[in-house]
Design an enzyme around this catalytic site. Structure first.
Site, short mmCIF file in Angstrom:
data_model
loop_
_atom_site.label_atom_id
_atom_site.label_comp_id
_atom_site.label_asym_id
_atom_site.label_seq_id
_atom_site.Cartn_x
_atom_site.Cartn_y
_atom_site.Cartn_z
N GLU A 1 9.66 1.20 10.87
CA GLU A 1 10.73 2.17 10.57
C GLU A 1 10.10 3.54 10.64
O GLU A 1 9.36 3.94 9.74
CB GLU A 1 11.30 1.91 9.16
CG GLU A 1 11.99 0.58 9.00
CD GLU A 1 13.32 0.50 9.74
OE1 GLU A 1 13.84 1.54 10.16
OE2 GLU A 1 13.81 -0.62 9.92
N LYS B 1 0.89 -1.17 0.00
CA LYS B 1 0.00 0.00 0.00
C LYS B 1 0.92 1.21 0.00
O LYS B 1 1.49 1.59 1.03
CB LYS B 1 -0.88 -0.01 1.25
CG LYS B 1 -2.25 0.63 1.08
CD LYS B 1 -2.25 2.05 0.61
CE LYS B 1 -2.00 3.03 1.72
NZ LYS B 1 -1.85 4.44 1.22
N GLU C 1 -0.32 7.89 -0.53
CA GLU C 1 -1.21 8.63 -1.45
C GLU C 1 -0.40 9.62 -2.29
O GLU C 1 -0.79 9.97 -3.39
CB GLU C 1 -2.27 9.41 -0.65
CG GLU C 1 -3.21 8.58 0.18
CD GLU C 1 -2.67 8.24 1.58
OE1 GLU C 1 -1.47 7.93 1.73
OE2 GLU C 1 -3.49 8.27 2.51
N LYS D 1 13.81 3.44 20.53
CA LYS D 1 12.78 4.31 21.13
C LYS D 1 11.64 4.51 20.11
O LYS D 1 11.25 3.56 19.42
CB LYS D 1 13.41 5.63 21.59
CG LYS D 1 14.54 5.40 22.61
CD LYS D 1 14.92 6.64 23.39
CE LYS D 1 15.52 7.73 22.61
NZ LYS D 1 16.07 8.85 23.36
N GLU E 1 9.89 15.97 15.22
CA GLU E 1 10.30 15.81 13.82
C GLU E 1 9.49 16.77 12.96
O GLU E 1 8.26 16.76 12.99
CB GLU E 1 10.03 14.37 13.36
CG GLU E 1 10.53 14.14 11.94
CD GLU E 1 10.23 12.75 11.42
OE1 GLU E 1 9.09 12.27 11.59
OE2 GLU E 1 11.13 12.14 10.82
N CYS F 1 13.86 10.82 7.08
CA CYS F 1 13.80 10.41 8.49
C CYS F 1 15.13 10.60 9.19
O CYS F 1 15.19 10.81 10.39
CB CYS F 1 13.37 8.94 8.57
SG CYS F 1 14.38 7.87 7.55
#
Ligand code: NAD
Length: 499
Positions: A256, A182, A185, A462, A392, A290
């Protein structure tokens, strides 16, 4: 579509890959070129029924695929890599059109990395093997085999879609599983193009792709009782929702997730080199990574030199059309993402941070007026107490903090809920090791950033997740041991009833 730009154009309308069929959906949604804000393709809006069919197709393909020989899987993975590498320009144009990845980066990063991951797992297919277990009983033979799990649900984000796809697909297939993907989008076309590219290589049902919304198609997939394992890359909030849904059917997962990468620059660092790495660390992939270096913890003694050099160079970064090879920096992936990043910058300033570079929308002129551009941004906040130092942002925003010594730097680097990547810049070898050993992360760099060699484990601790990708042990994530316990003895004691 703006005529003068070499934007990617699909050869035919996009359809989902389910078993051996290319399936249309009743509804579609727009794929938008972030450099211009124009719709360039339509993506099928998959439903829970499409997910059911895709999982059924993957399940039906599993018994034959798991019995393919290692040589067959090795060769197929190698040939997939050949196909990916065959036309790098096409991928580069597609990724630039789809998610705004500067075209020069797609050439050097996405295409070779995607192909390299398939080649790596082609190579380690034969490393997946069991053990013979030493036992006390003399007439026993106990051994294990590594068995594939079944149908893997792969859910991937929009940044670097063909790399994150490869990270999941290559090891899952290598270990003998079948897959339902999947995609995001915001980056579905590249995954559908990939499925088209390998259509004749993989037996029907081994790779299925259902596009559509996360809360619809994605949620249906992760709650499906016939999914053996979920492999997810994305944000921690989505991960929490997925794990709650997976908990109802007891499906295990690999996660992840996000990061808040801290780069520690010591007093003895090579400052110009550290600045170069910081610029790469935060502005590669438009800051939408990331592992972005989104915190710069710079020692008091070199802080001002570092700041001056960073400001000077950041102001010269060429921002522009992702399809233009001269662009060093492209647009954010979507209007929503750009607005969100701008709001994070505004919040940090309200909390006390100083805007040093960028923070505004560049005026690029037509046809880029409706593109989702934001200039590369540097905030300064010596104490590192604003939200920009803890959360983040997933955009081109880094925060310069001032630290007094190594202990303070380590404590601050470890002081967020994340634990994906961090780094230290120093010319002192012992200090490099000392600090690297104390960083609470999955990846610790010394005098470099963004270098993720294929074969080295990638993953976090974490709230950055669990499980490791791109390494030989990833095969263990996609397989389970089966114990075979054989009694070789000619007789057996009579413990029950008459002998
Ligand atoms: P996201 O979490 O919004 O979406 C990721 C995927 O999950 C998409 O395919 C989405 O459609 C799907 N999804 C959304 N809601 C769902 C639900 N309820 N059930 C099932 N699926 C659902 O992430 P994003 O915005 O696409 O990507 C950015 C995030 O990904 C950042 O946090 C970034 O740090 C992280 N990321 C991590 C890595 C890594 O290797 N650690 C790599 C790239 C990106």
């Amino acid at each position: 579509m703006t005529p003068s730009r070499p934007a990617f154009a699909p050869a035919e309308p996009y359809r989902m890959r389910i078993g051996e069929a290319w399936r249309e959906a009743r509804a579609t949604f727009a794929a938008v070129d972030p450099s211009t804000g124009e719709t360039w393709a339509r993506i099928p809006q998959g439903t829970a029924a499409d997910v059911d069919d895709a999982v059924a197709a993957a399940r039906a393909a599993f018994p034959a695929w798991r019995r393919t020989t290692p040589a067959t899987r090795q060769e197929l993975l190698w040939r997939i890599a050949d196909r990916v590498e065959a036309d790098p320009d096409r991928w580069a144009r597609l990724l630039a059109t789809e998610n705004g990845r500067p075209i020069r980066e797609a050439h050097v990063a996405d295409v070779p990395t995607c192909a390299g991951i398939f080649r790596f797992f082609s190579g380690v297919v034969r490393d997946l093997r069991g053990d013979q277990i030493p036992v006390e009983a003399p007439e026993r033979l106990v051994y294990t085999t590594r068995e594939p799990l079944g149908v893997i649900a792969a859910l991937i984000p929009w940044n670097s879609p063909i790399i994150t796809l490869a990270n999941k697909l290559a090891p899952a297939l290598a270990a003998g599983n079948t897959v339902v993907v999947k995609p995001s989008e915001l980056a579905s076309a590249s995954v559908l193009e990939f499925a088209r590219l390998v259509e004749d290589l993989l037996p029907p049902g081994v790779l299925n792709v259902v596009t559509g919304g996360g809360p619809e198609a994605g949620a249906a997939l992760v709650a499906h009782p016939d999914v053996a394992k979920i492999s997810f890359t994305g944000g921690p909030e989505t991960a929490r929702r997925i794990m709650a849904a997976a908990g109802t059917v007891l499906t295990p997962s690999i996660m992840e997730l996000g990061g808040k990468g801290a780069m520690i620059v010591c007093a003895d660092a090579d400052v110009p080199r550290a600045v170069s790495d910081a610029l790469t660390g935060i502005y590669l992939a438009n800051g939408e990574a990331c592992i972005a270096a989104s915190r710069l913890l710079v020692h008091d003694a070199v802080h001002d030199e570092f700041l001056a050099e960073f400001e000077r160079r950041a102001r010269t970064i060429v921002v522009g059309d992702a399809l233009d090879p001269r662009s060093q920096f492209g647009p954010m992936v979507s209007r929503g993402q750009r607005d969100r990043v701008e709001a994070c910058v505004a919040a940090a300033i309200a909390e006390g941070a100083t805007l040093r570079v960028g923070g505004t929308r560049p005026a690029l002129g037509a046809p880029f007026d409706d593109g989702f551009f934001l200039e590369p941004t540097l905030l300064e906040e010596p104490a590192g107490t604003t939200s920009a130092s803890r959360s983040e942002i997933f955009g081109p925003v880094t925060v310069l903090e001032r630290v007094g010594d190594d202990e303070e730097a380590i404590a601050r680097a470890n002081g967020t809920p994340y634990g994906l990547a961090a780094g230290v810049w120093t010319t002192d070898l012992a200090r490099a090791h000392r600090i690297a050993q104390r960083l609470d992360v999955g990846v610790a760099w010394v005098n470099t950033w963004f270098d993720l060699p294929i074969g080295a484990p990638m993953g976090g601790v974490k709230e950055s997740g669990f499980g490791r990708e791109t390494c030989a042990e990833t095969l263990l994530e996609y397989s389970a041991p089966r114990v075979v316990n054989i009694d070789l003895g000619p007789t057996r004691p009579h413990l029950w009833g008459d002998a």
